[in-house]
Design a protein around this motif. Structure first.
Motif, PDB file in Angstrom:
ATOM      1  N   GLU A   3       2.150  17.289  -1.582  1.00  0.00           N
ATOM      2  CA  GLU A   3       3.056  16.164  -1.763  1.00  0.00           C
ATOM      3  C   GLU A   3       4.239  16.205  -0.804  1.00  0.00           C
ATOM      4  O   GLU A   3       5.222  15.521  -0.980  1.00  0.00           O
ATOM      5  CB  GLU A   3       3.544  16.072  -3.205  1.00  0.00           C
ATOM      6  CG  GLU A   3       4.438  17.183  -3.655  1.00  0.00           C
ATOM      7  CD  GLU A   3       3.696  18.352  -4.278  1.00  0.00           C
ATOM      8  OE1 GLU A   3       4.329  19.385  -4.470  1.00  0.00           O
ATOM      9  OE2 GLU A   3       2.505  18.255  -4.562  1.00  0.00           O
ATOM     10  N   ARG A   4       4.137  16.982   0.242  1.00  0.00           N
ATOM     11  CA  ARG A   4       5.203  17.164   1.222  1.00  0.00           C
ATOM     12  C   ARG A   4       5.767  15.823   1.701  1.00  0.00           C
ATOM     13  O   ARG A   4       6.958  15.609   1.679  1.00  0.00           O
ATOM     14  CB  ARG A   4       4.662  17.954   2.400  1.00  0.00           C
ATOM     15  CG  ARG A   4       5.685  18.430   3.354  1.00  0.00           C
ATOM     16  CD  ARG A   4       5.037  19.278   4.407  1.00  0.00           C
ATOM     17  NE  ARG A   4       4.103  20.215   3.824  1.00  0.00           N
ATOM     18  CZ  ARG A   4       4.280  21.531   3.784  1.00  0.00           C
ATOM     19  NH1 ARG A   4       5.316  22.061   4.313  1.00  0.00           N
ATOM     20  NH2 ARG A   4       3.390  22.318   3.228  1.00  0.00           N
ATOM     21  N   TYR A   6       4.683  12.810   0.506  1.00  0.00           N
ATOM     22  CA  TYR A   6       4.386  11.774  -0.469  1.00  0.00           C
ATOM     23  C   TYR A   6       5.641  11.032  -0.919  1.00  0.00           C
ATOM     24  O   TYR A   6       5.655   9.806  -0.988  1.00  0.00           O
ATOM     25  CB  TYR A   6       3.657  12.371  -1.678  1.00  0.00           C
ATOM     26  CG  TYR A   6       3.389  11.375  -2.762  1.00  0.00           C
ATOM     27  CD1 TYR A   6       2.385  10.420  -2.605  1.00  0.00           C
ATOM     28  CD2 TYR A   6       4.138  11.355  -3.928  1.00  0.00           C
ATOM     29  CE1 TYR A   6       2.142   9.482  -3.589  1.00  0.00           C
ATOM     30  CE2 TYR A   6       3.902  10.432  -4.911  1.00  0.00           C
ATOM     31  CZ  TYR A   6       2.903   9.496  -4.744  1.00  0.00           C
ATOM     32  OH  TYR A   6       2.662   8.569  -5.709  1.00  0.00           O
ATOM     33  N   SER A   7       6.708  11.767  -1.218  1.00  0.00           N
ATOM     34  CA  SER A   7       7.908  11.105  -1.736  1.00  0.00           C
ATOM     35  C   SER A   7       8.516  10.170  -0.688  1.00  0.00           C
ATOM     36  O   SER A   7       8.993   9.088  -1.027  1.00  0.00           O
ATOM     37  CB  SER A   7       8.941  12.118  -2.211  1.00  0.00           C
ATOM     38  OG  SER A   7       9.443  12.878  -1.141  1.00  0.00           O
ATOM     39  N   GLU A   8       8.493  10.571   0.576  1.00  0.00           N
ATOM     40  CA  GLU A   8       9.020   9.698   1.629  1.00  0.00           C
ATOM     41  C   GLU A   8       8.159   8.444   1.769  1.00  0.00           C
ATOM     42  O   GLU A   8       8.682   7.350   1.943  1.00  0.00           O
ATOM     43  CB  GLU A   8       9.084  10.433   2.969  1.00  0.00           C
ATOM     44  CG  GLU A   8      10.164  11.474   3.048  1.00  0.00           C
ATOM     45  CD  GLU A   8      11.569  10.918   2.928  1.00  0.00           C
ATOM     46  OE1 GLU A   8      11.826   9.783   3.368  1.00  0.00           O
ATOM     47  OE2 GLU A   8      12.418  11.627   2.379  1.00  0.00           O
ATOM     48  N   LYS A   9       6.848   8.625   1.692  1.00  0.00           N
ATOM     49  CA  LYS A   9       5.962   7.459   1.794  1.00  0.00           C
ATOM     50  C   LYS A   9       6.165   6.519   0.613  1.00  0.00           C
ATOM     51  O   LYS A   9       6.171   5.299   0.781  1.00  0.00           O
ATOM     52  CB  LYS A   9       4.505   7.908   1.884  1.00  0.00           C
ATOM     53  CG  LYS A   9       4.161   8.532   3.216  1.00  0.00           C
ATOM     54  CD  LYS A   9       2.683   8.691   3.372  1.00  0.00           C
ATOM     55  CE  LYS A   9       2.281  10.113   3.128  1.00  0.00           C
ATOM     56  NZ  LYS A   9       0.862  10.344   3.344  1.00  0.00           N
ATOM     57  N   PHE A  10       6.370   7.078  -0.576  1.00  0.00           N
ATOM     58  CA  PHE A  10       6.593   6.259  -1.759  1.00  0.00           C
ATOM     59  C   PHE A  10       7.914   5.500  -1.641  1.00  0.00           C
ATOM     60  O   PHE A  10       7.970   4.302  -1.908  1.00  0.00           O
ATOM     61  CB  PHE A  10       6.583   7.130  -3.021  1.00  0.00           C
ATOM     62  CG  PHE A  10       6.795   6.341  -4.280  1.00  0.00           C
ATOM     63  CD1 PHE A  10       5.769   5.566  -4.794  1.00  0.00           C
ATOM     64  CD2 PHE A  10       8.011   6.362  -4.933  1.00  0.00           C
ATOM     65  CE1 PHE A  10       5.954   4.817  -5.947  1.00  0.00           C
ATOM     66  CE2 PHE A  10       8.208   5.625  -6.078  1.00  0.00           C
ATOM     67  CZ  PHE A  10       7.186   4.855  -6.595  1.00  0.00           C
ATOM     68  N   LYS A  11       8.981   6.196  -1.241  1.00  0.00           N
ATOM     69  CA  LYS A  11      10.273   5.542  -1.055  1.00  0.00           C
ATOM     70  C   LYS A  11      10.163   4.434  -0.006  1.00  0.00           C
ATOM     71  O   LYS A  11      10.761   3.367  -0.150  1.00  0.00           O
ATOM     72  CB  LYS A  11      11.334   6.551  -0.599  1.00  0.00           C
ATOM     73  CG  LYS A  11      11.769   7.523  -1.650  1.00  0.00           C
ATOM     74  CD  LYS A  11      12.762   8.499  -1.033  1.00  0.00           C
ATOM     75  CE  LYS A  11      12.968   9.720  -1.872  1.00  0.00           C
ATOM     76  NZ  LYS A  11      13.849  10.698  -1.211  1.00  0.00           N
ATOM     77  N   GLN A  48      10.796   5.401   6.704  1.00  0.00           N
ATOM     78  CA  GLN A  48      10.539   6.421   5.690  1.00  0.00           C
ATOM     79  C   GLN A  48       9.053   6.746   5.612  1.00  0.00           C
ATOM     80  O   GLN A  48       8.684   7.914   5.460  1.00  0.00           O
ATOM     81  CB  GLN A  48      11.034   5.961   4.322  1.00  0.00           C
ATOM     82  CG  GLN A  48      12.526   6.033   4.180  1.00  0.00           C
ATOM     83  CD  GLN A  48      13.015   5.433   2.879  1.00  0.00           C
ATOM     84  OE1 GLN A  48      12.588   4.350   2.487  1.00  0.00           O
ATOM     85  NE2 GLN A  48      13.923   6.131   2.217  1.00  0.00           N
ATOM     86  N   GLN A  49       8.214   5.743   5.729  1.00  0.00           N
ATOM     87  CA  GLN A  49       6.775   6.000   5.688  1.00  0.00           C
ATOM     88  C   GLN A  49       6.339   6.827   6.902  1.00  0.00           C
ATOM     89  O   GLN A  49       5.508   7.719   6.778  1.00  0.00           O
ATOM     90  CB  GLN A  49       6.002   4.692   5.594  1.00  0.00           C
ATOM     91  CG  GLN A  49       6.093   4.096   4.207  1.00  0.00           C
ATOM     92  CD  GLN A  49       5.237   2.859   4.049  1.00  0.00           C
ATOM     93  OE1 GLN A  49       5.166   2.022   4.934  1.00  0.00           O
ATOM     94  NE2 GLN A  49       4.606   2.741   2.904  1.00  0.00           N
ATOM     95  N   GLY A  52       7.268  10.375   6.289  1.00  0.00           N
ATOM     96  CA  GLY A  52       6.293  10.975   5.378  1.00  0.00           C
ATOM     97  C   GLY A  52       5.022  11.377   6.092  1.00  0.00           C
ATOM     98  O   GLY A  52       4.470  12.456   5.854  1.00  0.00           O
ATOM     99  N   ASP A  56       3.521  15.189   6.605  1.00  0.00           N
ATOM    100  CA  ASP A  56       2.145  15.558   6.276  1.00  0.00           C
ATOM    101  C   ASP A  56       1.469  16.242   7.460  1.00  0.00           C
ATOM    102  O   ASP A  56       0.845  17.289   7.321  1.00  0.00           O
ATOM    103  CB  ASP A  56       1.324  14.329   5.872  1.00  0.00           C
ATOM    104  CG  ASP A  56       1.630  13.862   4.460  1.00  0.00           C
ATOM    105  OD1 ASP A  56       2.267  14.612   3.702  1.00  0.00           O
ATOM    106  OD2 ASP A  56       1.229  12.729   4.128  1.00  0.00           O
TER     107      ASP A  56
END
Length: 66
Positions: A3-4, A6-11, A48-49, A52, A56
């Motif tokens: 999930e390294r 993941y949070s940036e991609k979600f934001k 941000q994506q 992310g 990854d």
């Protein structure tokens, strides 16, 4: 550790959706300032994506070198 990024991609996804909503609402109400905010939010989300994705890729590269 997957999930390294993941949070940036979600934001990023959240900011893109929020930005699109502001942009469309600003367009519908002739509010140029709201449209500009929406466009900035979309750009922030895209950045941000990308961060992310970089996390990854870098994380996978770093783990392969160990």
């Amino acid at each position: 550790m997957k999930e390294r990024g993941y949070s940036e991609k979600f934001k990023g996804a959240v900011n893109k959706v929020k930005g699109e909503a502001k942009d469309q609402f600003g367009n519908a109400t002739d509010d140029a300032m709201l449209q500009a905010e929406g466009k900035l939010d979309k750009l922030k989300g895209e950045a941000q994506q990308e961060i992310g994705e970089f996390k990854d890729r870098f994380g996978n590269y770093k783990n392969e070198r160990r």
